[in-house]
Design a protein around this motif. Sequence first.
Motif, PDB file in Angstrom:
ATOM      1  N   THR A   1      79.164  62.448 -13.768  1.00 46.52           N
ATOM      2  CA  THR A   1      80.222  61.440 -13.657  1.00 46.52           C
ATOM      3  C   THR A   1      80.086  60.523 -12.440  1.00 46.52           C
ATOM      4  O   THR A   1      80.729  59.474 -12.396  1.00 46.52           O
ATOM      5  N   SER A   2      79.273  60.903 -11.462  1.00 49.89           N
ATOM      6  CA  SER A   2      79.249  60.098 -10.237  1.00 49.89           C
ATOM      7  C   SER A   2      77.964  60.304  -9.454  1.00 49.89           C
ATOM      8  O   SER A   2      77.197  61.242  -9.707  1.00 49.89           O
ATOM      9  N   ARG A   3      77.760  59.428  -8.491  1.00 47.42           N
ATOM     10  CA  ARG A   3      76.729  59.566  -7.463  1.00 47.42           C
ATOM     11  C   ARG A   3      77.424  59.421  -6.112  1.00 47.42           C
ATOM     12  O   ARG A   3      78.256  58.535  -5.926  1.00 47.42           O
ATOM     13  N   ARG A   4      77.052  60.285  -5.156  1.00 47.01           N
ATOM     14  CA  ARG A   4      77.730  60.294  -3.858  1.00 47.01           C
ATOM     15  C   ARG A   4      76.693  60.316  -2.741  1.00 47.01           C
ATOM     16  O   ARG A   4      75.782  61.149  -2.747  1.00 47.01           O
TER      17      ARG A   4
ATOM     18  N   LYS B   1      81.042  56.746  -2.822  1.00 45.61           N
ATOM     19  CA  LYS B   1      81.046  57.356  -4.152  1.00 45.61           C
ATOM     20  C   LYS B   1      80.974  56.262  -5.200  1.00 45.61           C
ATOM     21  O   LYS B   1      81.725  55.276  -5.141  1.00 45.61           O
ATOM     22  N   TYR B   2      80.065  56.430  -6.158  1.00 44.43           N
ATOM     23  CA  TYR B   2      79.928  55.496  -7.275  1.00 44.43           C
ATOM     24  C   TYR B   2      80.209  56.259  -8.562  1.00 44.43           C
ATOM     25  O   TYR B   2      79.533  57.237  -8.886  1.00 44.43           O
ATOM     26  N   ASP B   3      81.211  55.815  -9.305  1.00 46.35           N
ATOM     27  CA  ASP B   3      81.572  56.443 -10.574  1.00 46.35           C
ATOM     28  C   ASP B   3      80.727  55.863 -11.695  1.00 46.35           C
ATOM     29  O   ASP B   3      80.671  54.632 -11.893  1.00 46.35           O
ATOM     30  N   LEU B   4      80.064  56.730 -12.445  1.00 44.49           N
ATOM     31  CA  LEU B   4      79.216  56.293 -13.545  1.00 44.49           C
ATOM     32  C   LEU B   4      80.049  55.815 -14.719  1.00 44.49           C
ATOM     33  O   LEU B   4      81.062  56.428 -15.076  1.00 44.49           O
TER      34      LEU B   4
END
Length: 427
Positions: free
Chosen positions: A174-177, A194-197
């Motif tokens: 769901t994300s990349r942090r 934090k980047y939400d996919l």
Amino acid sequence: MASFSDPLYFARKSIRATTRKIMPKRTIGVCLLTVLCLCAPMLLPPDKLRAQPPLPGDLIFSTGQLNARGVPASHNILARLDPRTGQVVSFYTDPMAIYLKAMSWSPQGDLLAFLQFKWDGRNYAVQLCLLTRSAVLQGCFQGKPVNVLGVYNENMISWSADGTRLYFVSGDDTSRRLLEAEVRTGKTLRTVYKYDLQDNETDYPPILAWTSDLRYLTIGAGDHTRVQQGLPVLLIDLKANRKIDLSHIPGAEGSSLFVVCPFFSPQGTYLTAYNFDVPEAPITPQFLLLNNLGTLISDIKAAAPADVLPQGCPAWQKNEKAFYFNVSQGTAQASTLRILKYSLESRQFFTTFSSAEFSQFDAITVISNISLSPDEKFLAFDSPFDPGVNLGTQVTVISLAGSLQRYSAPFPFSSDPLWIPDVIEAF
């Protein structure tokens, strides 16, 4: 909770740091292979597997042994190469790992961050761990890095200037942090970004790359598939909390699609971008120099002596006054490899290396980013190990003085070269 095996290491490091103030210094991209045989017999005698402290200018790379079928098996050895003598020795071995990948040396040159992939019976578990210069395992970080080997290179791990903090990317479906972790304990201190996919990004999750001062961050750069599918390619100004779209470069000529290299120049001043062909619209190659806000600085034109442009990420000089890139040209019967240098000051290209002719085009193929040594006299990259069947890779080192060498003994295959910095001091 990370476990560090030598609790006195950081105390001794602090003492050495104090001592150094009054004493003079002595300056001293591959996919994860399916494991066909985790128990491949070691072919080297035990005396060849002892850890050897590295010297500045050496390379650390991933390697292992062939299995019974003659196919590369586990990359569970980090080996050390002296490009001047050609001697290769084992630096660190983990018989339980299926892949070890050296990532980044600390600013002081006394700790090596590396990735450790292991099969836990259900999936490939990955940890980010630390080795001392003498190849003593210090432990692994609490946060889990992204479990995709192909996204990592030496720009994907960074350190604070004093070596007490380490930055890397973690994530899930769901994300990349972008995480900040404490080197002494291995604990995660905070999430820097934090980047939400999005739902349509799960098949093509973005690469995150950032400047060493944590001012700028790229998301999704370096992937032409994301550009073609209209997925986000972003530049984030973390200080100003500003988001910039990199999918279109304002001021670029024509209607080309551009891939922005995700990695900044060494001091964080520049980004680069190149266009790419799609079958329905062949194009003239372009290579762009951008500032760290994605603004076009220069549309670099092909010129003599090769009349070609980079089609990937270049290897920058530390002072950012020039960069290097590779050019493979020829046919299946006669092919050559050249290394070109572009000077930002003179705006000219120079040939710094030209190989002899090879009978196979694959033999001069570069299948990774090229990496410039700290003394800027050597370049290293991955080349095909067996071009005929495209199995594995071998580290290739080019001396800008004019030699090319592939290393296959005593380890028949190798990958992921990382230069040892020239700041290492003797204990």
